[in-house]
Design a protein around this motif. Structure first.
Motif, PDB file in Angstrom:
ATOM      1  N   LEU A   1     -17.658  11.586  14.277  1.00  0.00           N
ATOM      2  CA  LEU A   1     -19.071  11.785  13.945  1.00  0.00           C
ATOM      3  C   LEU A   1     -19.660  10.528  13.309  1.00  0.00           C
ATOM      4  CD1 LEU A   1     -18.852  15.351  12.348  1.00  0.00           C
ATOM      5  CD2 LEU A   1     -19.588  14.788  14.682  1.00  0.00           C
ATOM      6  N   GLY A   2     -20.949  10.339  13.518  1.00  0.00           N
ATOM      7  CA  GLY A   2     -21.621   9.236  12.847  1.00  0.00           C
ATOM      8  C   GLY A   2     -21.285   7.865  13.378  1.00  0.00           C
ATOM      9  N   ASN A   3     -20.802   7.787  14.612  1.00  0.00           N
ATOM     10  CA  ASN A   3     -20.574   6.512  15.296  1.00  0.00           C
ATOM     11  C   ASN A   3     -21.442   6.496  16.552  1.00  0.00           C
ATOM     12  OD1 ASN A   3     -18.144   4.924  14.000  1.00  0.00           O
ATOM     13  ND2 ASN A   3     -17.533   7.090  13.987  1.00  0.00           N
ATOM     14  N   PRO A   4     -22.726   6.154  16.436  1.00  0.00           N
ATOM     15  CA  PRO A   4     -23.622   6.271  17.589  1.00  0.00           C
ATOM     16  C   PRO A   4     -23.239   5.380  18.761  1.00  0.00           C
ATOM     17  CG  PRO A   4     -24.688   5.100  15.770  1.00  0.00           C
ATOM     18  CD  PRO A   4     -23.425   5.686  15.213  1.00  0.00           C
ATOM     19  N   GLY A   5     -22.457   4.343  18.520  1.00  0.00           N
ATOM     20  CA  GLY A   5     -22.057   3.466  19.608  1.00  0.00           C
ATOM     21  C   GLY A   5     -20.913   3.997  20.433  1.00  0.00           C
ATOM     22  N   LEU A   6     -20.273   5.076  19.990  1.00  0.00           N
ATOM     23  CA  LEU A   6     -19.173   5.663  20.752  1.00  0.00           C
ATOM     24  C   LEU A   6     -19.714   6.625  21.799  1.00  0.00           C
ATOM     25  CD1 LEU A   6     -16.460   6.523  18.058  1.00  0.00           C
ATOM     26  CD2 LEU A   6     -16.372   4.709  19.770  1.00  0.00           C
ATOM     27  N   CYS A   7     -19.028   6.680  22.947  1.00  0.00           N
ATOM     28  CA  CYS A   7     -19.435   7.623  23.977  1.00  0.00           C
ATOM     29  C   CYS A   7     -18.210   8.210  24.647  1.00  0.00           C
ATOM     30  CB  CYS A   7     -20.320   6.937  25.015  1.00  0.00           C
ATOM     31  SG  CYS A   7     -19.542   5.514  25.813  1.00  0.00           S
ATOM     32  N   TYR A   8     -18.365   9.412  25.175  1.00  0.00           N
ATOM     33  CA  TYR A   8     -17.287  10.107  25.865  1.00  0.00           C
ATOM     34  C   TYR A   8     -17.471   9.984  27.377  1.00  0.00           C
ATOM     35  CZ  TYR A   8     -16.111  12.250  21.397  1.00  0.00           C
ATOM     36  OH  TYR A   8     -15.739  12.454  20.094  1.00  0.00           O
ATOM     37  N   GLY A   9     -16.379  10.026  28.114  1.00  0.00           N
ATOM     38  CA  GLY A   9     -16.449  10.010  29.581  1.00  0.00           C
ATOM     39  C   GLY A   9     -16.823   8.634  30.080  1.00  0.00           C
ATOM     40  N   PHE A  10     -18.089   8.438  30.534  1.00  0.00           N
ATOM     41  CA  PHE A  10     -18.561   7.129  30.970  1.00  0.00           C
ATOM     42  C   PHE A  10     -19.703   6.715  30.057  1.00  0.00           C
ATOM     43  CE2 PHE A  10     -20.851  10.361  33.265  1.00  0.00           C
ATOM     44  CZ  PHE A  10     -22.177   9.983  33.122  1.00  0.00           C
ATOM     45  N   CYS A  11     -19.850   5.393  29.872  1.00  0.00           N
ATOM     46  CA  CYS A  11     -20.877   4.866  28.990  1.00  0.00           C
ATOM     47  C   CYS A  11     -22.006   4.262  29.808  1.00  0.00           C
ATOM     48  CB  CYS A  11     -20.306   3.793  28.066  1.00  0.00           C
ATOM     49  SG  CYS A  11     -19.057   4.464  26.928  1.00  0.00           S
ATOM     50  N   GLY A  12     -23.252   4.406  29.365  1.00  0.00           N
ATOM     51  CA  GLY A  12     -24.400   3.891  30.082  1.00  0.00           C
ATOM     52  C   GLY A  12     -24.395   2.375  30.188  1.00  0.00           C
ATOM     53  N   SER A  13     -24.973   1.820  31.275  1.00  0.00           N
ATOM     54  CA  SER A  13     -25.056   0.379  31.484  1.00  0.00           C
ATOM     55  C   SER A  13     -26.171  -0.187  30.642  1.00  0.00           C
ATOM     56  CB  SER A  13     -25.295   0.079  32.965  1.00  0.00           C
ATOM     57  OG  SER A  13     -25.652  -1.269  33.148  1.00  0.00           O
ATOM     58  N   ASN A  14     -26.071  -1.463  30.331  1.00  0.00           N
ATOM     59  CA  ASN A  14     -27.114  -2.135  29.590  1.00  0.00           C
ATOM     60  C   ASN A  14     -28.194  -2.702  30.516  1.00  0.00           C
ATOM     61  OD1 ASN A  14     -25.938  -1.713  27.111  1.00  0.00           O
ATOM     62  ND2 ASN A  14     -24.601  -3.507  27.321  1.00  0.00           N
ATOM     63  N   GLY A  15     -28.057  -2.510  31.861  1.00  0.00           N
ATOM     64  CA  GLY A  15     -29.007  -3.053  32.814  1.00  0.00           C
ATOM     65  C   GLY A  15     -30.215  -2.170  32.963  1.00  0.00           C
ATOM     66  N   ASN A  16     -30.919  -2.323  34.117  1.00  0.00           N
ATOM     67  CA  ASN A  16     -32.135  -1.562  34.334  1.00  0.00           C
ATOM     68  C   ASN A  16     -31.826  -0.131  34.697  1.00  0.00           C
ATOM     69  OD1 ASN A  16     -31.366  -1.566  37.030  1.00  0.00           O
ATOM     70  ND2 ASN A  16     -32.433  -3.497  37.435  1.00  0.00           N
ATOM     71  N   SER A  17     -32.881   0.638  34.907  1.00  0.00           N
ATOM     72  CA  SER A  17     -32.702   2.058  35.186  1.00  0.00           C
ATOM     73  C   SER A  17     -31.999   2.284  36.501  1.00  0.00           C
ATOM     74  CB  SER A  17     -34.073   2.759  35.186  1.00  0.00           C
ATOM     75  OG  SER A  17     -34.917   2.172  36.159  1.00  0.00           O
ATOM     76  N   ASP A  18     -32.256   1.402  37.489  1.00  0.00           N
ATOM     77  CA  ASP A  18     -31.555   1.566  38.758  1.00  0.00           C
ATOM     78  C   ASP A  18     -30.056   1.393  38.574  1.00  0.00           C
ATOM     79  OD1 ASP A  18     -33.899   2.023  40.087  1.00  0.00           O
ATOM     80  OD2 ASP A  18     -34.208  -0.097  40.654  1.00  0.00           O
ATOM     81  N   ALA A  19     -29.725   0.398  37.768  1.00  0.00           N
ATOM     82  CA  ALA A  19     -28.291   0.178  37.519  1.00  0.00           C
ATOM     83  C   ALA A  19     -27.694   1.382  36.831  1.00  0.00           C
ATOM     84  CB  ALA A  19     -28.089  -1.092  36.680  1.00  0.00           C
ATOM     85  N   ARG A  20     -28.455   1.922  35.835  1.00  0.00           N
ATOM     86  CA  ARG A  20     -27.930   3.095  35.139  1.00  0.00           C
ATOM     87  C   ARG A  20     -27.821   4.279  36.077  1.00  0.00           C
ATOM     88  NH1 ARG A  20     -31.391   1.093  31.013  1.00  0.00           N
ATOM     89  NH2 ARG A  20     -33.043   2.559  31.605  1.00  0.00           N
ATOM     90  N   ARG A  21     -28.885   4.406  36.967  1.00  0.00           N
ATOM     91  CA  ARG A  21     -28.856   5.502  37.932  1.00  0.00           C
ATOM     92  C   ARG A  21     -27.683   5.354  38.881  1.00  0.00           C
ATOM     93  NH1 ARG A  21     -33.328   4.595  40.045  1.00  0.00           N
ATOM     94  NH2 ARG A  21     -34.550   5.683  38.451  1.00  0.00           N
ATOM     95  N   HIS A  22     -27.462   4.109  39.307  1.00  0.00           N
ATOM     96  CA  HIS A  22     -26.344   3.870  40.219  1.00  0.00           C
ATOM     97  C   HIS A  22     -25.015   4.204  39.533  1.00  0.00           C
ATOM     98  CE1 HIS A  22     -23.932   2.013  43.361  1.00  0.00           C
ATOM     99  NE2 HIS A  22     -23.296   1.298  42.401  1.00  0.00           N
ATOM    100  N   THR A  23     -24.935   3.845  38.273  1.00  0.00           N
ATOM    101  CA  THR A  23     -23.707   4.133  37.530  1.00  0.00           C
ATOM    102  C   THR A  23     -23.471   5.633  37.412  1.00  0.00           C
ATOM    103  OG1 THR A  23     -23.967   2.119  36.233  1.00  0.00           O
ATOM    104  CG2 THR A  23     -22.524   3.818  35.308  1.00  0.00           C
ATOM    105  N   VAL A  24     -24.571   6.341  37.121  1.00  0.00           N
ATOM    106  CA  VAL A  24     -24.454   7.792  36.989  1.00  0.00           C
ATOM    107  C   VAL A  24     -24.048   8.424  38.306  1.00  0.00           C
ATOM    108  CG1 VAL A  24     -25.733   9.902  36.524  1.00  0.00           C
ATOM    109  CG2 VAL A  24     -26.062   7.908  35.052  1.00  0.00           C
ATOM    110  N   VAL A  25     -24.769   7.988  39.417  1.00  0.00           N
ATOM    111  CA  VAL A  25     -24.460   8.566  40.724  1.00  0.00           C
ATOM    112  C   VAL A  25     -23.020   8.292  41.114  1.00  0.00           C
ATOM    113  CG1 VAL A  25     -24.977   8.404  43.196  1.00  0.00           C
ATOM    114  CG2 VAL A  25     -26.845   8.478  41.535  1.00  0.00           C
ATOM    115  N   THR A  26     -22.611   7.055  40.878  1.00  0.00           N
ATOM    116  CA  THR A  26     -21.232   6.710  41.214  1.00  0.00           C
ATOM    117  C   THR A  26     -20.249   7.542  40.414  1.00  0.00           C
ATOM    118  OG1 THR A  26     -21.922   4.442  41.709  1.00  0.00           O
ATOM    119  CG2 THR A  26     -19.574   4.820  41.303  1.00  0.00           C
ATOM    120  N   ALA A  27     -20.548   7.699  39.146  1.00  0.00           N
ATOM    121  CA  ALA A  27     -19.644   8.472  38.287  1.00  0.00           C
ATOM    122  C   ALA A  27     -19.585   9.924  38.726  1.00  0.00           C
ATOM    123  CB  ALA A  27     -20.090   8.379  36.826  1.00  0.00           C
TER     124      ALA A  27
END
Length: 949
Positions: free
Chosen positions: A575-601
Motif C-alpha cells: 500500500l502507498g506505493n503509487p509507482g507499483l503496478c500489478y500484471g502489466f504496467c502502462g507505457s510512458n508513450g502516447n495513447s496509441d502506444a498505451r492502447r497498443h500495449t493494452v490490446v497486446t496484453a
C-alpha cells in the motif's frame, strides 16, 4: 524361598574354603545371596582368601575386632530386592548406608532392634508403606535417620521425633498422608521434612530446638503465621519455608540469629512489612522473600547488612527507595527487586564490593540517572532496568561493561547517545533499548560485538545512517530499529546475516533501493521496511523468502510487482506505493502506444487462457478416467485419488501432486502416535519437506481434533524455535501436514540412538536453550498462551546446525479454552507431571515439568524410562541418586570436563520437575537461567585464558 537362599549361602561357604568363617561373615554372605546385584558389586565378598569380612569391599569393622562388622557402605551400587533379615543380625552394626539403590518393599522393622546403630541412611530407594511403629520404640542409639525420596505413605511418623538420641531427622519427599507437624520434637540439629504433605500450622514449640542448624519445611501445605519463637533457635544457619501457604507478617527476631546464613520464605502469602532487625543478623548472606504480598518500605538496616550477597524480593508490593548505602557494607552479588513499586534513585553503592553480577530492577518506579559508579562494575553480567522512570544519559562506561550479556533498558525516559565504548561489551548477546529517548547516530562499534543475537532499539530518536558494520553481527537473529529517524541507504552485506529471522526498519527516513541480497537470508521470517523513502523496483530475489510478515507499504517503490506477490496474503504489503503496478504496467508513450500495449496484453492473456482451458479440460478428462479405474481397482492408495484442499500458511514452491507422490513407504522417516512422517524431495534444487500423514479413521474424531489443533496452533505462531507449518492438505480419506524438513531428526533419536556421541555438552546446552525459547514464546508471547501438553525429546527436532525447534501440537490447547477440553490426560509416559494424578485441569506448569525431564535426558544421557534405571522413572532415579552421592553421580560420564556447567543445568532441571506446580519456575525464567549458565561458563573460560597468559 528364604530358606533356599540361606542354604545356597551355606553351600557357598563349603565350596569356598578360603571364605570367612565368622558369624558376621556368614550373615554377610547370606545377605549377598538374597540381594539383587546385577553389577556384581558384592561378588568379591568371601573371595581371594580373605577370611575376615573386615577386608571385604564396602565393609568396616570395630577397632578392637577382626570379625565384628560395624559399618556397611552399600550406597549407589545398583542393589535391589528387600533388605535381608540377616542384616538385622549384625549386632555390632553402627553405620548402615543403603541409599541410592533399588530396594523396595516395606521398611525393615527389625532394624530398630540393632543395639548400637547410630547412622541409618535408606534415602533414594523404593521403600513403600508406612513407617513401622516399632521404630518409635527402638533405635536406642540412633543419631541420624535419612529416608528421603522414597514412596512412604500413611500418617506422618510423628513418633520418630521422640527418639531421644536423634540428631538428624530427614523424611523429605515422601507422599505421606496430609498430617500436622508434631508439637513435640527431639533436640535435633537437622530437620529436613520438605514435601511431606504437612498441613496445619508451625507450632510455637519449635522454638525449643536450641541445637537445630537446618530447618527445612518447604514445599508443604503449612498455613498460619511463622511463629516468633523461631527467633529463639540460636543455632540456626538455614531456614527453608518456601512454597507453603504461610500468611501474616514475618516475625521480629531473625536479627538475633547470629549463625543464620540463608532464609527462604518465598512463594507464600506473607503480608506486612519486612522487619527492621532482619538484616542485622551478622552472617545472613541469602534472603529470598519473592512472590508474597509484602508491603511498605525496605528497612534501613538493609543498607548496613554485613554479609548479604543474594537478595530476591521480586513480585511483592514494596514501596519507597532502596537504602542509599545498599552494597557498601556487604559483598552483594545478586539483587532482584522486580515487580514492586519501589521508587527513588538507584543507589551508587550497589557494586562497591566489586562482586555484583545480577541487577534486576525491572517493573518498578525508579527514577533519575543510572549511576556513574555502575559503569565501573566490571563483574556485571545481567542487567534489567526496563519499565521504570529512569532518565538522563547512560554513563559511557556502562555501555562497555565487558561481562554483560543482557542489557535491557527499554521503556524508560533515557536519553543521549549510545557511546562508542559499547565496542568493549564483547560478551553482549541482547541489547534492548526500545521505548526511550535516545538520539544521535548508532556507533560503528556495534558491528564488533560478535556475540549479539538480538538488538532492539525501536521508538527512539536515533538518526544518521545505519552502521555499515551491522552485517558483521553473524549471530544476529532479531534487528528492530523501527520508528526512529534513521537516514541513508540500507547498508550492503546484510545477506551475510544468515541467522536473521526478523528485520524491522519501518518508520524511518531510509532511501535508496531495497537490497536484493535480502532474498539470500533464508531464515528470514518477518521483513518490515514500511514507512520509509525507499525507491526503485521491487527485487525479484525477495521471492526466495518464506515470510509470515512482509510489509513494504508507504515507500516510493516503482515498477511491476512480481506475480509471486499477487496472492491475498500480500494484499496489504505494498500500500502507498503509487509507482507499483500489478500484471502489466502502462507505457510512458502516447495513447496509441498505451492502447497498443493494452490490446497486446489482452490478446496475450486471452490466448494463454485458451491454452490453459484446453489443457484443463484434457486434464479433467484424464482425472475422471483415472478415478474410474481407481474406484474399480482394489488396494490402490486413496491418497492418490480424489481432489485435495490445500491451505497454505507460507509461500510454497510445490504442488499437491509433489506431496502426494512422496507418500511412499520408501520415504518414511518416522512414525508415532499421530501418524507417519515422510520426506518429500522435489524441484531442481532438491528442496525437502516433511509430510505428516495422520492415522485414518478408528478414532476419527480424535484424529480430526489433533489435525485441527495442530493447524490452529502452527498457523498462528511465528518463532524460530517452533517448527514451521507450510500448509495442510485434506481430502475425504487423508489429512496431511507439510512442515519444514529437519535433517537431524528428533532430539530423542539423536540423544539415545547410534549417533549419541555427536551431541557434545555445548551442543546439548544449545538445544536446551533453543527449546526453552520456543516454549517460552508459547507460554508468554502468544495471546492467549498456548500449552503444548506433549513436550518430550522426540518432539524437539534438530535442523542442519542442530538448532532445536518444538513440534507436534496435536494436543496443544490455548489457555482459556473450554476446561473440558483440558481434562483429558495428554503427554507421554515418563514426562507426565504428577498433578495429573489429582487434578484433570493442568496449566503451562505441566509443560515445564516435561521440559525438566528433557533437560535430565540431556544431562544424564538416559531415557525417561529405561532398564538401566530400574522400575522407576528418570525423575525419581535422579532424585534418589543425588540424595546420597551428589549431583555429579547422575551426569553422563561420556561428557568430560563439563561437570560444573552440567551440574548448574541439572539444578535448573530439578526446579522444573518439582512435585508441586507452584514451585516450578516459568519458562521465561528457565530461559534466563540457562542463558546464565552459558554466560557463566564463558566467563570462566575467559578467566582461565587470562590467567594462563
Amino acid at each position: 524361598m528364604a530358606a533356599i537362599r540361606i542354604l545356597i549361602a551355606f553351600l557357598l561357604l563349603l565350596l569356598h574354603p578360603t571364605a570367612a568363617t565368622s558369624s558376621d561373615a556368614k550373615r554377610l554372605l547370606a545377605t549377598r545371596t538374597a540381594l539383587f546385584d546385577p553389577t556384581g558389586a558384592l561378588a568379591s565378598w568371601g573371595a581371594n582368601g580373605h577370611r575376615s569380612p573386615c577386608r571385604w569391599a564396602h565393609v568396616t569393622c570395630s577397632n578392637n575386632s577382626d570379625t565384628a562388622v560395624a559399618g556397611l557402605q552399600l550406597s549407589n551400587l545398583t542393589l535391589g530386592g528387600v533388605v535381608p533379615a540377616a542384616v538385622c543380625s549384625l549386632r555390632s552394626l553402627k553405620h548402615l548406608d543403603l541409599s541410592l539403590n533399588s530396594f523396595g518393599g516395606p521398611l525393615p522393622a527389625c532394624l530398630a532392634a540393632l543395639p548400637v546403630l547410630t547412622y541409618l541412611n535408606l534415602a533414594g530407594n523404593n521403600f513403600s508403606g508406612e513407617v513401622p511403629q516399632s521404630w518409635g520404640a527402638g533405635f536406642r542409639s540412633l543419631a541420624v535417620l535419612n529416608v528421603v525420596t522414597n514412596l512412604l505413605s500413611g500418617e506422618f511418623p510423628a513418633f520418630l521425633a521422640n527418639l531421644t538420641g536423634l540428631q538428624e531427622l530427614q523424611l523429605a519427599y515422601n507422599p505421606f498422608a496430609p498430617s500436622p507437624l508434631p508439637e513435640k520434637l527431639a533436640d535435633l540439629s537437622v530437620l529436613f521434612i520438605a514435601n511431606c504433605s504437612l498441613n496445619g500450622t508451625i507450632p510455637s514449640s519449635i522454638g525449643k530446638l536450641k541445637n537445630l542448624v537446618n530447618l527445612d519445611l518447604s514445599s508443604n501445605n503449612l498455613s498460619g503465621e511463622i511463629p516468633a519463637s523461631v527467633g529463639n533457635m540460636s543455632s540456626l544457619e538455614q531456614i527453608e519455608l518456601y512454597s507453603n501457604h504461610l500468611s501474616g507478617s514475618i516475625p521480629v527476631g531473625f536479627g538475633g540469629l547470629k549463625n543464620l546464613r540463608s532464609l527462604d520464605v518465598s512463594m507464600n502469602r506473607l503480608t506486612g512489612q519486612i522487619p527492621g532487625d532482619m538484616f542485622t543478623a551478622p552472617r545472613l548472606a541469602s534472603v529470598h522473600m519473592y512472590q508474597n504480598n509484602l508491603s511498605g518500605g525496605l528497612p534501613a538496616t538493609l543498607g548496613t547488612a554485613p554479609s548479604l550477597s543474594d537478595l530476591r524480593i521480586f513480585s511483592n508490593q514494596l514501596t519507597g527507595p532502596l537504602p542509599p548505602e545498599l552494597g557498601k557494607n556487604c559483598p552483594l552479588n545478586s539483587l532482584d527487586t522486580s515487580d514492586n513499586r519501589l521508587s527513588g534513585p538507584i543507589p551508587e553503592t550497589l557494586c562497591a564490593s566489586g562482586k555484583l553480577q545480577q541487577l534486576m530492577l525491572l517493573d518498578n518506579e525508579f527514577e533519575g540517572a543510572i549511576p556513574d559508579e555502575l559503569g565501573r562494575c566490571q563483574t556485571l553480567m545481567r542487567v534489567r532496568l526496563q519499565s521504570n522512570r529512569l532518565s538522563g544519559a547512560v554513563p559511557p562506561e556502562f555501555w562497555g561493561l565487558p561481562a554483560v550479556y543482557l542489557l535491557e533498558l527499554r521503556d524508560n525516559a533515557l536519553s543521549g547517545k549510545v557511546d562508542r565504548a559499547i565496542g568493549n561489551a564483547k560478551s553482549l548477546e541482547k541489547l534492548l533499548l526500545q521505548d526511550n529517548r535516545f538520539t544521535g547516530a548508532l556507533p560503528a562499534e556495534l558491528g564488533t560485538l560478535g556475540s549479539v543475537e538480538e538488538f532492539k532499539a525501536s521508538n527512539n530518536s536515533f538518526s544518521g545512517p545505519l552502521p555499515r558494520s551491522i552485517p558483521n553481527l553473524s549471530l544476529l537473529f532479531n534487528l528492530d530499529l523501527s520508528n526512529n529517524a534513521l537516514t541513508g541507504e540500507i547498508p550492503g552485506g546484510l545477506g551475510k546475516l544468515k541467522k536473521l529471522s526478523q528485520l524491522d526498519l519501518s518508520g524511518n527516513h531510509l532511501t535508496g533501493n531495497v537490497p536484493p541480497e535480502l532474498g539470500e537470508i533464508t531464515e528470514m521470517n518477518s521483513l518490515d521496511l514500511s514507512r520509509n523513502d525507499l525507491s526503485g523496483p521491487l527485487p525479484a530475489q525477495l521471492q526466495n523468502l518464506k515470510l509470515t510478515h512482509f510489509n513494504l507499504s508507504y515507500n516510493k517503490l516503482s515498477g511491476a510487482v512480481p506475480a509471486w506477490f499477487s496472492g491475498i496474503e500480500y494484499r496489504d504489503s505494498f500500500l502507498g506505493n503509487p509507482g507499483l503496478c500489478y500484471g502489466f504496467c502502462g507505457s510512458n508513450g502516447n495513447s496509441d502506444a498505451r492502447r497498443h500495449t493494452v490490446v497486446t496484453a489482452v490478446a496475450s492473456i486471452l490466448g494463454a487462457s485458451a491454452i490453459i482451458l484446453f489443457i484443463g479440460l484434457a486434464w479433467f478428462g484424464y482425472k475422471c478416467r483415472l478415478h474410474e479405474i481407481q474406484m474399480g481397482g482394489a488396494g490402490l492408495d486413496d491418497d492418490r485419488s480424489g481432489s485435495w484442499e490445500l491451505t497454505c500458511f507460507h509461500r510454497v514452491s510445490f504442488s499437491e501432486r509433489d506431496i502426494v507422490n512422496s507418500l511412499d513407504e520408501r520415504n518414511v522417516i518416522g512414525q508415532g502416535g499421530a501418524g507417519k512422517v515422510y520426506k518429500a524431495v522435489f524441484g531442481p534444487q532438491g528442496e525437502a519437506m516433511a509430510v505428516k500423514k495422520l492415522w485414518p479413521s478408528g478414532a476419527a474424531s480424535k484424529r480430526l481434533d489433533a489435525f485441527e489443533a495442530e493447524v490452529a496452533t502452527l498457523s498462528k505462531v511465528r518463532h524460530r524455535n517452533i517448527v514451521k507449518l507450510a500448509c495442510s492438505m485434506t481430502n475425504g480419506a487423508s489429512r496431511l501436514l507439510v512442515y519444514e524438513y529437519m535433517p537431524n531428526g528428533s532430539l530423542g533419536d539423536m540423544l539415545h540412538g547410534e549417533n549419541s556421541t555427536a551431541l557434545d555438552w555445548p551442543m546439548r546446552l544449545k538445544i536446551a536453550i533453543d527449546a526453552a525459547e520456543g516454549l517460552s514464546y508459547l507460554h508468554h508471547d502468544c495471546m492467549p498462551a498456548i500449552i503444548h501438553r506433549d513436550v518430550k525429546s522426540n518432539n524437539i527436532l534438530l535442523d542442519a546446525d542442530y538448532g532445536a525447534k518444538v513440534e507436534d501440537f496435536g494436543v496443544a490447547k490455548a489457555v482459556g479454552e473450554d476446561p473440558a477440553s483440558m481434562s483429558v490426560v495428554a503427554g507421554s509416559y515418563g514426562y507426565i507431571a504428577p498433578e495429573y494424578a489429582y487434578t484433570p485441569h493442568v496449566t503451562e506448569k505441566s509443560d515445564i515439568y516435561s521440559f525438566g525431564v528433557v533437560i535430565l535426558e540431556l544431562v544424564t544421557g538416559k531415557k525417561p524410562m529405561a532398564p538401566e534405571i530400574g522400575d522407576t522413572d528418570l525423575v525419581t532415579w535422579v532424585s534418589a541418586k543425588i540424595v546420597q552421592s551428589g549431583l555429579e553421580s547422575v551426569l553422563d560420564q561420556t561428557l568430560a570436563d563439563e561437570h560444573k556447567e552440567m551440574c548448574d543445568v541439572l539444578r535448573i532441571a530439578l526446579l522444573c520437575v518439582s512435585d508441586h506446580p507452584s514451585k516450578r519456575p516459568p519458562m521465561r525464567s528457565v530461559v534466563t537461567m540457562l542463558l546464565d549458565v552459558k554466560e557463566e561458563n564463558k566467563r570462566r573460560q575467559m578467566a582461565a585464558r587470562t590467567s594462563g597468559t
